[in-house]
Structures are given as C-alpha cells and as structure tokens.
Design a protein around this motif. Sequence first.
Motif, short mmCIF file in Angstrom:
data_model
loop_
_atom_site.label_atom_id
_atom_site.label_comp_id
_atom_site.label_asym_id
_atom_site.label_seq_id
_atom_site.Cartn_x
_atom_site.Cartn_y
_atom_site.Cartn_z
N GLU A 196 0.84 -1.21 0.00
CA GLU A 196 0.00 0.00 0.00
C GLU A 196 0.87 1.26 0.00
OE1 GLU A 196 -3.46 2.12 2.78
OE2 GLU A 196 -2.71 0.10 3.28
N ARG A 197 1.95 1.21 0.75
CA ARG A 197 2.87 2.35 0.82
C ARG A 197 3.48 2.62 -0.55
NH1 ARG A 197 8.18 1.72 4.37
NH2 ARG A 197 6.80 0.13 5.22
N THR A 198 3.91 1.57 -1.23
CA THR A 198 4.50 1.72 -2.57
C THR A 198 3.53 2.39 -3.53
OG1 THR A 198 5.99 -0.17 -2.35
CG2 THR A 198 5.35 0.45 -4.58
N CYS A 199 2.29 1.93 -3.53
CA CYS A 199 1.27 2.49 -4.43
C CYS A 199 1.05 3.97 -4.12
CB CYS A 199 -0.02 1.70 -4.28
SG CYS A 199 -1.33 2.26 -5.39
N THR A 200 0.93 4.31 -2.84
CA THR A 200 0.68 5.70 -2.43
C THR A 200 1.86 6.59 -2.78
OG1 THR A 200 -0.71 4.94 -0.60
CG2 THR A 200 0.14 7.18 -0.46
N GLN A 201 3.07 6.13 -2.50
CA GLN A 201 4.26 6.94 -2.76
C GLN A 201 4.48 7.14 -4.26
OE1 GLN A 201 7.06 4.56 -0.51
NE2 GLN A 201 7.04 5.99 1.21
N GLN A 202 4.34 6.09 -5.04
CA GLN A 202 4.56 6.24 -6.48
C GLN A 202 3.55 7.20 -7.10
OE1 GLN A 202 4.86 2.46 -8.51
NE2 GLN A 202 6.67 1.83 -7.37
N LYS A 203 2.31 7.11 -6.67
CA LYS A 203 1.28 8.02 -7.20
C LYS A 203 1.58 9.46 -6.82
CE LYS A 203 -2.47 8.47 -9.60
NZ LYS A 203 -2.45 8.16 -11.04
N PHE A 204 2.06 9.66 -5.59
CA PHE A 204 2.42 10.99 -5.10
C PHE A 204 3.49 11.62 -5.99
CE2 PHE A 204 5.31 13.55 -2.47
CZ PHE A 204 4.45 14.53 -2.00
N PHE A 205 4.55 10.88 -6.28
CA PHE A 205 5.65 11.42 -7.07
C PHE A 205 5.26 11.57 -8.54
CE2 PHE A 205 8.10 9.67 -3.43
CZ PHE A 205 8.63 10.88 -3.00
N GLN A 206 4.48 10.66 -9.05
CA GLN A 206 4.04 10.79 -10.44
C GLN A 206 3.14 12.01 -10.62
OE1 GLN A 206 2.30 6.97 -11.28
NE2 GLN A 206 4.28 5.95 -11.52
N ASN A 207 2.28 12.27 -9.68
CA ASN A 207 1.43 13.47 -9.76
C ASN A 207 2.28 14.73 -9.72
OD1 ASN A 207 -0.95 12.02 -9.91
ND2 ASN A 207 -1.37 12.11 -7.73
N PHE A 208 3.30 14.74 -8.86
CA PHE A 208 4.20 15.88 -8.79
C PHE A 208 4.91 16.10 -10.13
CE2 PHE A 208 8.64 17.20 -8.32
CZ PHE A 208 8.48 18.47 -7.77
N LEU A 209 5.48 15.04 -10.68
CA LEU A 209 6.19 15.15 -11.95
C LEU A 209 5.27 15.67 -13.06
CD1 LEU A 209 8.12 11.76 -11.79
CD2 LEU A 209 9.17 14.03 -11.69
N GLN A 210 4.07 15.14 -13.08
CA GLN A 210 3.14 15.53 -14.15
C GLN A 210 2.73 16.99 -14.05
OE1 GLN A 210 0.17 12.52 -14.69
NE2 GLN A 210 -0.03 13.03 -16.85
N ARG A 211 2.63 17.52 -12.82
CA ARG A 211 2.26 18.93 -12.65
C ARG A 211 3.29 19.86 -13.30
NH1 ARG A 211 0.53 17.23 -7.50
NH2 ARG A 211 2.38 17.95 -6.39
N TYR A 212 4.54 19.42 -13.36
CA TYR A 212 5.61 20.28 -13.88
C TYR A 212 6.19 19.74 -15.19
CZ TYR A 212 4.82 22.25 -9.37
OH TYR A 212 4.19 22.83 -8.28
N TYR A 213 5.41 18.90 -15.86
CA TYR A 213 5.78 18.39 -17.19
C TYR A 213 7.14 17.69 -17.17
CZ TYR A 213 2.02 21.65 -18.20
OH TYR A 213 0.82 22.32 -18.19
#
Length: 232
Positions: free
Chosen positions: A87-104
């Motif tokens: 569960e931690r892996t899923c939450t953390q990966q989504k967190f960082f992917q959302n961050f990356l996507q916000r800044y292209y």
Amino acid sequence: MNQEEIQFHPYSPFIPETTRRLILGSAPPSRFCSPNKTELKDKDIDYYYGSYSRGYNLLWDLLFHIFEPESLSELKNIRNLQIPREERTCTQQKFFQNFLQRYYLGIADILYQFIRRDQSSADSNIRPLKFLNLTEYLYHSAELQTIFCTSHYKVFIWLKQYLHTQDINLLKDAEDFYFLLPAKNNQSLPSRKISVKILPSPSPIGRLRFPDHKSFFDNLLKLYTELFKENV
C-alpha cells in the motif's frame, strides 16, 4: 567478494505525452531490483531515487525545493508512511508521479538489463546488457525538449552509447550537448533537437567533497535551480 548478478530494472519509465523535460538516471540500488521487496529498508521509497541508506538520495528534496517548497512537509510525511509495504509503494509512487506531471517532468533510467558486481550501488560496478528503448518514448512525447542526466561519468556516457546504437550522434554546440531525433516513418520531416544537460549526482557520495550536509545540499540546490529554470 567479486560476485556478479544479472538484474532487470524494476520500474517502468514515467514519461507522459505532456513531458517536456526528462530526468535520466542509471539504475536503482541492488535491493530495489530484487524480485521480492523484503530487502528494502523501512524508509526506502519503492521508486526512482528512493534509497535511504547512508543518508538518502536528495533528488526529490531538490525538486520540491525548486518547484513546490510549500509541499516539503507533505514530502516528509509521504517518506515516513507507516502502512504495509504494498500500500505504501502504491501511495508513494502516485504521489511522485502526480508531482512530476504537474511540472511536465518525466523520469527514467537508461539501463533496462545489466550485470551488477558485489551488489554495489555504484555505477562503476554496473555493466549494461540492454538499454531502455528511449527513442520510442521520445517519439511518444512530442513536447520533450531536454534530457537531464544525473551523472556525467556513466549516465551521460551510456546515453551516448545508446544513441549510437540508434545511429544518432550526440553533438556539441558551444557548451551544450544535443542530438537530432529523426522524424519517425517520415524522412521528409525535419529532425527534432533534444538538449542534453548534466546534473550533479544527488547521491550521498557527493557529500564527501563538502564540510557538512548543508553546504552539500545548498550547492546542489543552486546548480539544480539554475539548470531547471533555464530549461523551462
């Protein structure tokens, strides 16, 4: 010791269609490449630049300081989640992917399959067997203009070797490196220019050249800020 092991990269590249700048590394430490994740340490993030051994890799701290300093407390919380690993892996990966996507931004490593000696995390103890098929991702992300290599010694060299296998030359104009990506399936269209920049390694090993952690981090932050702000 002198033991060698064939490993595969554990993560898929994150390079959405909207990506404009790609952060390109080599490969995660050995424990991240294990088929099971039981070797990961409590504070490891099961994703790119997630190592917490001997201090920890500073890439995410640097990026959040540059792009989203108001979210630094959230970054700290996401690193210290106390929930089951899956569960931690899923939450953390989504967190960082959302961050990356916000800044292209995109993130990937140049190695897909490799031989690692003595379970070392040093790039000098890794021998490439198969590179990531990077050009396919570049064609998919038509807005991608810049690749940031997270080291000169290996990542930049391996990128150059990969491009050579694709009959693409890495060129230099004044102080800037770049290559021309041929138009896919249409030779009449112009090639696309992709700039290649070299970031100082965010690995803790760079700390050895500085008197303390703060001076190391401040130096990296200055250099990273200049490079990322110049290449918007």
